[in-house]
Design a protein around this motif. Structure first.
Motif, PDB file in Angstrom:
ATOM      1  N   SER B  60       0.834  -1.199   0.000  1.00  0.00           N
ATOM      2  CA  SER B  60       0.000   0.000   0.000  1.00  0.00           C
ATOM      3  C   SER B  60       0.864   1.242   0.000  1.00  0.00           C
ATOM      4  O   SER B  60       2.085   1.168   0.142  1.00  0.00           O
ATOM      5  N   GLY B  61       0.208   2.385  -0.154  1.00  0.00           N
ATOM      6  CA  GLY B  61       0.908   3.668  -0.098  1.00  0.00           C
ATOM      7  C   GLY B  61       0.717   4.293   1.267  1.00  0.00           C
ATOM      8  O   GLY B  61       0.998   3.661   2.286  1.00  0.00           O
ATOM      9  N   ILE B  62       0.226   5.529   1.284  1.00  0.00           N
ATOM     10  CA  ILE B  62      -0.070   6.194   2.549  1.00  0.00           C
ATOM     11  C   ILE B  62      -1.483   6.774   2.477  1.00  0.00           C
ATOM     12  O   ILE B  62      -1.885   7.331   1.470  1.00  0.00           O
ATOM     13  N   HIS B  81       3.723   7.493   0.084  1.00  0.00           N
ATOM     14  CA  HIS B  81       2.532   8.040  -0.568  1.00  0.00           C
ATOM     15  C   HIS B  81       2.643   7.998  -2.097  1.00  0.00           C
ATOM     16  O   HIS B  81       3.542   8.607  -2.685  1.00  0.00           O
ATOM     17  N   GLY B  82       1.754   7.270  -2.707  1.00  0.00           N
ATOM     18  CA  GLY B  82       1.670   7.242  -4.164  1.00  0.00           C
ATOM     19  C   GLY B  82       2.453   6.144  -4.835  1.00  0.00           C
ATOM     20  O   GLY B  82       2.311   5.931  -6.043  1.00  0.00           O
ATOM     21  N   ARG B  83       3.305   5.459  -4.101  1.00  0.00           N
ATOM     22  CA  ARG B  83       4.243   4.544  -4.771  1.00  0.00           C
ATOM     23  C   ARG B  83       3.940   3.072  -4.546  1.00  0.00           C
ATOM     24  O   ARG B  83       4.807   2.221  -4.745  1.00  0.00           O
ATOM     25  N   THR B 104      -4.805   1.171  -2.350  1.00  0.00           N
ATOM     26  CA  THR B 104      -4.405   2.557  -2.580  1.00  0.00           C
ATOM     27  C   THR B 104      -5.629   3.471  -2.497  1.00  0.00           C
ATOM     28  O   THR B 104      -6.738   3.043  -2.795  1.00  0.00           O
ATOM     29  N   GLY B 105      -5.405   4.709  -2.048  1.00  0.00           N
ATOM     30  CA  GLY B 105      -6.511   5.659  -1.932  1.00  0.00           C
ATOM     31  C   GLY B 105      -6.635   6.511  -3.182  1.00  0.00           C
ATOM     32  O   GLY B 105      -5.810   6.427  -4.101  1.00  0.00           O
ATOM     33  N   ILE B 112      -0.985  11.833  -6.417  1.00  0.00           N
ATOM     34  CA  ILE B 112       0.483  11.756  -6.332  1.00  0.00           C
ATOM     35  C   ILE B 112       1.042  10.557  -7.100  1.00  0.00           C
ATOM     36  O   ILE B 112       2.147  10.612  -7.631  1.00  0.00           O
ATOM     37  N   GLY B 113       0.248   9.493  -7.208  1.00  0.00           N
ATOM     38  CA  GLY B 113       0.758   8.295  -7.885  1.00  0.00           C
ATOM     39  C   GLY B 113       0.202   8.109  -9.285  1.00  0.00           C
ATOM     40  O   GLY B 113       0.280   7.015  -9.858  1.00  0.00           O
TER      41      GLY B 113
END
Ligand SMILES: Cc1ncc(C[n+]2csc(CCOP(=O)(O)OP(=O)(O)O)c2C)c(N)n1
Ligand code: SF4
Ligand SMILES: [Mg+2]
Lengths: 636, 328
Positions: B60-62, B81-83, B104-105, B112-113
């Motif tokens: 997951s990201g953030i 975040h995003g990666r 992922t959100g 961001i991703g």
């Protein structure tokens, strides 16, 4: 290129110019620096590379440096457009690009002018200049040529006008494309090089093309040789001693790629960026042969994250980049530090900041490599200082990364990237290769970060290991990898991640001192400047100067023994290719002077008054500049 | 799917897993958070499919949603975040034997991703990804996200957001190599599970957008759709999702949609009200990047050595005598 063979044999073509029976005097040299320059696309680079390889095969020491224009296709005949190669050939081993050029072959007077203005040429050196421009139909070209020619002659250069185009046109239809091999032949004649090796080199260079291309280039090579024999009134010889052991001749980036192969790493994730890309080009060509993958990601952020993911899953991975890309990787590097994931990051430094000087060398990223990312992010930083080092440093980096579960940054630079230097062919060692991924069950109750109290080391659990399930997180975490925001745990984890650097430092040896163990001045350097520094020190010591040098391969952690070594000298100075304020500037004094990166680190760590001298001209620092600096520093 | 050598070595006797085998810790999501429904569906999938916990990785990201891996008793990677996607791609490339999932959100994936999202679709690696789309930044306390409908009041858009929302379905369907696109809603758990299951079984990148409620910051955002089943367009098909009779009675707005029909999938994807739920598109024929790239030969030391020596040979200057040996 026109691939049909044409007309006369070169022997006949030059027969009319030969004055029979005249023996030329042959001057024996210890070493010489030769430069071949043209507009880009005219093949001077290939000519120079081939020259380097031929000389190396004869047993000469060589160091080749590419001359690369900043633009892909600068306008023809432009002062900033010189493209080519600079080859330092010697009887003994050569460790750097040396000082000014002794002999230059130029395909037009404009690129030559650029080199003169860059002060790359030895005053009064020999210039072999394509003469076709004198007869150009464009009056402006003629006048610029004549003007430059006269200026150079007046300035004391020994200018020989060579009808390269004309001679080649007698043999092939597209003389512009073939001139480089004619030039190579002429240089072979000038330096008494082995023509059998030269022909073999051409066959190797054009090996992927068909036979007629090879034949045509050999025809041109022979013509150039014959022309040189018949028309030039001087000849050199640089005696060579063939090494007793097999050598390989590659540039720094190829050495890095070979190191990746030899390290047993399986995946390289990258995004194209000069001057790092050629390592990935070569790797893309060969990695699949050993079951490896070069993944060209959508950007450096992704390349780094991909590498982190692959490493996490059990296979230490490498990501290769240069300055701007290195900046983009910072958050991913921090994640690897926090998660204690092994990772090898190669930064082939170029001029910065920002897009800076993409093709030029600089050592500007040392502090970023050490202190980059955010928070306390300890990582290992090593810097190869020779082409051979480029190869071995990757193997070392992979090992350290996996032993300590750390990020290892390898700092090469544009100078090493494109320079060639022969070194002993590495003898394969099984221990280079990473062991297979651990998939054994984890003992009950074992924790994902069971930090050792002395070394900070913890065994890593890899997906697939039964019983090792945990969630790795970039958040602060405890031994069980549970998110933990409490003060104790946070400090404990930072403590252990930091201890690993000390644990590594305990395994390092003191760096050797080159020259004498004590004296008046110790010069300290790191990275690609090693050859030039040692050459300068060696030269001065022969004149009785009590200067020595020390070259650091490990920058973080710094190995033991540095302070003791410094204390045996009256003065210490670093020589680096990153900016330091000039003490002679009116407003610069001890309260505001910015020191070069290594000097700053040494001052901070050892409380020794280390001075620094630097040059950020985008080109390798010359041994003569270092001699001057040492001499001046000793006078002060 | 090709198997790694060490995978064949595993014992293959029947094993039965319980839900508890996949549960870890107590989720810290707000009461009523849609993420809990997603977690329940995914844990059920793991149990039903008997996924070995040590061979399963959630990346997951953030964000609130990216806390997901912490609540699974499998391997997990809570990244940055995003990666999440590039990390997961690295995992999959190195270890095709692992089951790889991504949580992922909408900020994580679509803002961001976003670059990684587009390229992950192109790579089409065998990864199951869940976009937890609550149309808001949850973790950082209510800022507009790219999927927030125009006019959404948030801390960075107190007078309402200015731009039309990005539509993750049309974006995904517009990218070359797309191979699986579905949409689910957290408040229809039965269909959510069916979709999660179909996504898991798809060989390639399965993109599942899950409309996820965030009672904390957008308490009534989805009420109109929740309270009026007619505003949900159920996509059913023998190759897609089949509705139970109970569900079919409630969700009467249905369309027989063949997931191989890209043109219709794109039309359906453009529809914001009613919201489509089901499998929009599936194509098993798209090659997977890891299959294209990974070597079929086992990387033994001898193999690596041979490759290295042959590269050295090309650049070696032999000493005089041995050159003759070479020639002989
Ligand atoms: C590089 C970086 N920028 C910003 C943040 C702060 N941040 C954390 S989560 C987040 C947005 C989360 O929104 P979303 O992805 O929609 O996840 P949700 O919380 O809604 O599940 C932001 C901006 C961060 N962690 N890292
Ligand atoms: S803030 Fe919203 S998304 Fe985050 S846990 Fe609470 S309800 Fe869920
Ligand atoms: Mg969100």
């Amino acid at each position: 290129m026109n691939e049909t063979l044409e007309l006369q044999h070169p022997k006949q073509a030059v027969a009319r110019q030969r004055s029979p029976g005249r023996e030329k005097p042959v001057t024996t040299l210890k070493e010489h620096i030769i430069e071949v320059i043209s507009d880009s696309g005219e093949g001077a680079q290939r000519c120079g590379q081939s020259l380097g390889s031929i000389a190396a095969k004869m047993g000469n020491g060589i160091w080749t440096v590419e001359i690369i224009p900043a633009e892909i296709r600068p306008p023809a005949r432009s002062v900033a457009g010189a493209s080519g190669n600079r080859i330092r050939i010697g009887s003994a081993r050569i460790t750097n690009g040396g000082d000014e050029t002794d002999l230059v072959v130029a395909f037009n007077e404009q690129v030559l002018l650029g080199r003169v203005r860059d002060k790359a040429l030895m005053p009064g050196c020999i210039i072999m200049l394509e003469s076709m421009w004198r007869e150009s139909s464009d009056a402006a070209v003629v006048s610029s040529y004549v003007e430059t020619y006269n200026m150079l002659v007046a300035a004391g250069y020994k200018v020989y006008e060579i009808p390269m185009e004309k001679e080649c046109r007698a043999l092939v239809s597209d003389a512009r494309r073939g001139k480089n091999m004619f030039a190579l032949g002429m240089i072979c004649s000038l330096y008494s090089l082995d023509m059998k090796l030269a022909r073999e080199q051409i066959a190797l260079t054009f090996g992927k093309k068909n036979q007629s291309v090879i034949d045509q280039n050999i025809l041109l090579l022979d013509a150039g040789y014959a022309w040189g024999e018949a028309n030039l009134d001087f000849k050199y010889r640089i005696p060579a001693v063939r090494s007793k052991e097999a050598q390989i001749v590659v540039n720094g980036n190829t050495a890095i790629a070979l190191g990746v192969l030899a390290s047993g790493m399986e995946i390289c994730a990258m995004y194209p960026i000069t001057p790092a890309t050629s390592a990935s080009h070569y790797l893309s060509d060969v990695f699949e042969k050993v079951g490896g993958v070069v993944h060209q990601a959508e950007d450096e952020i992704s390349a780094c994250a991909f590498a982190v993911g692959a490493s996490y899953a059990g296979k230490c991975t490498v990501t290769i980049t240069s300055g701007p890309g290195y900046s983009l990787k910072q958050e991913g590097i921090g994640l690897a530090v926090m998660g204690e994931i092994p990772l090898v990051v190669v930064n082939v430094q170029r001029g910065g900041p920002s897009t800076g000087q993409p093709t030029k060398a600089e050592q500007g990223d040392l502090l970023t490599a050490m202190f980059g990312s955010h928070g306390d992010a300890p990582k290992v930083v090593i810097a190869p200082s020779t082409i051979e080092d480029c190869f071995y440093s990757i193997i070392t980096a992979r090992k350290i990364a996996e032993t300590f579960n750390m990020v290892v940054v390898v700092l090469s630079d544009a100078g090493l990237a494109t320079s060639q230097q022969p070194f002993p062919r590495p003898k394969f060692n099984e221990s280079w290769i990473a062991p297979p991924i651990d998939q054994t069950a984890v003992p009950p109750g074992a924790k994902a970060y069971d930090w050792d109290a002395t070394t900070g080391l913890a065994r890593r659990f890899i997906p697939g290991q039964p019983g090792g399930m945990h969630t790795l997180t970039g958040l602060a975490h405890d031994r069980a990898s549970h998110v933990a925001y409490d003060a104790e745990t946070n400090e404990e984890a930072i403590h252990y991640r930091s201890l690993k650097l000390a644990a590594l430092q305990k395994t390092l040896k003191a760096p050797p001192v080159f020259g004498g163990d004590e004296g008046d001045l110790l010069v300290i350097g790191w990275g690609s400047t090693k050859g030039a520094i040692e050459e300068a020190v060696e030269g001065l010591r022969a004149e009785g100067v009590k200067a020595s040098s020390m070259h650091l391969r490990f920058l973080q952690p710094l190995p033991p023994g540095i302070k003791e070594a410094m204390q045996r000298f009256k003065k210490v100075i670093t020589i680096e290719s990153n900016w330091c304020d000039r003490p002679e500037d009116e407003i610069i004094d001890e309260t505001n002077r910015r020191y070069s990166a290594l000097a700053m680190l040494l001052r901070a760590r050892y409380l020794v008054d280390v001075d620094c001298w630097s040059e950020v001209r985008g080109e390798p620092i010359k041994p003569s500049s270092i001699r001057r600096v040492i001499t001046e520093k000793l006078k002060k | 799917m090709n198997m790694a050598a060490h995978e064949c070595l595993l014992q293959l006797h029947d094993e039965h897993f319980k839900l508890e085998d996949y549960q870890s810790g107590v989720p810290r999501w707000c009461t009523g958070c849609g993420d809990s429904a997603i977690l329940a569906a995914v844990q059920r999938l793991c149990r039903d499919e008997g996924l070995r916990p040590e061979k399963t990785v959630f990346v997951s990201g953030i964000g609130c949603s990216s806390r997901f891996p912490h609540y699974m008793k499998t391997y997990g990677f809570h990244g940055i975040h995003g990666r999440a996607l590039p990390i997961a791609e690295g995992v999959k490339m190195a270890r095709p034997d692992l089951h790889v999932f991504v949580n992922t959100g909408d900020g994580d994936c679509c803002s961001i991703g976003a670059a990684h999202w587009i390229h992950a679709i192109r790579y089409n690696m065998n990864i199951t990804m869940f976009l937890h789309d609550n149309q808001i930044y949850g973790l950082t306390k209510k800022q507009a996200s790219p999927t927030s409908p125009r006019g959404t009041k948030s801390n960075t858009t107190p007078r309402g957001s200015y731009l039309e929302a990005l539509n993750p379905l049309t974006v995904t369907l517009g990218v070359q190599n797309v191979s699986f696109v579905a949409q689910a809603a957290d408040w229809i758990p039965e269909t959510l599970f069916d979709i999660v299951k179909a996504a898991y079984h798809h060989k390639g990148l399965s993109f599942v957008r899950i409309i996820q409620r965030c009672p904390e910051w957008l308490p009534d955002a989805f009420d109109p759709w929740m309270h009026d089943p007619k505003r949900v367009l159920m996509l059913t098909h023998e190759n897609g999702i089949k509705l139970s009779s109970g569900l079919a009675g409630v969700y009467t707005n249905q369309e027989q949609h063949d997931p191989s029909n890209m043109n219709r999938a794109r039309e359906i994807a453009s529809c914001i009200d009613p919201i489509p739920v089901g499998i929009l598109y599936r194509n098993e024929e798209v090659p997977r990047y890891e299959d294209l790239r990974r070597s079929k030969t086992l990387r033994t030391t001898e193999y690596i050595r041979a490759g290295l020596e042959s590269e050295f040979d090309k650049v070696t200057v032999w000493p005089e005598e041995s050159q003759e040996q070479q020639a002989a």
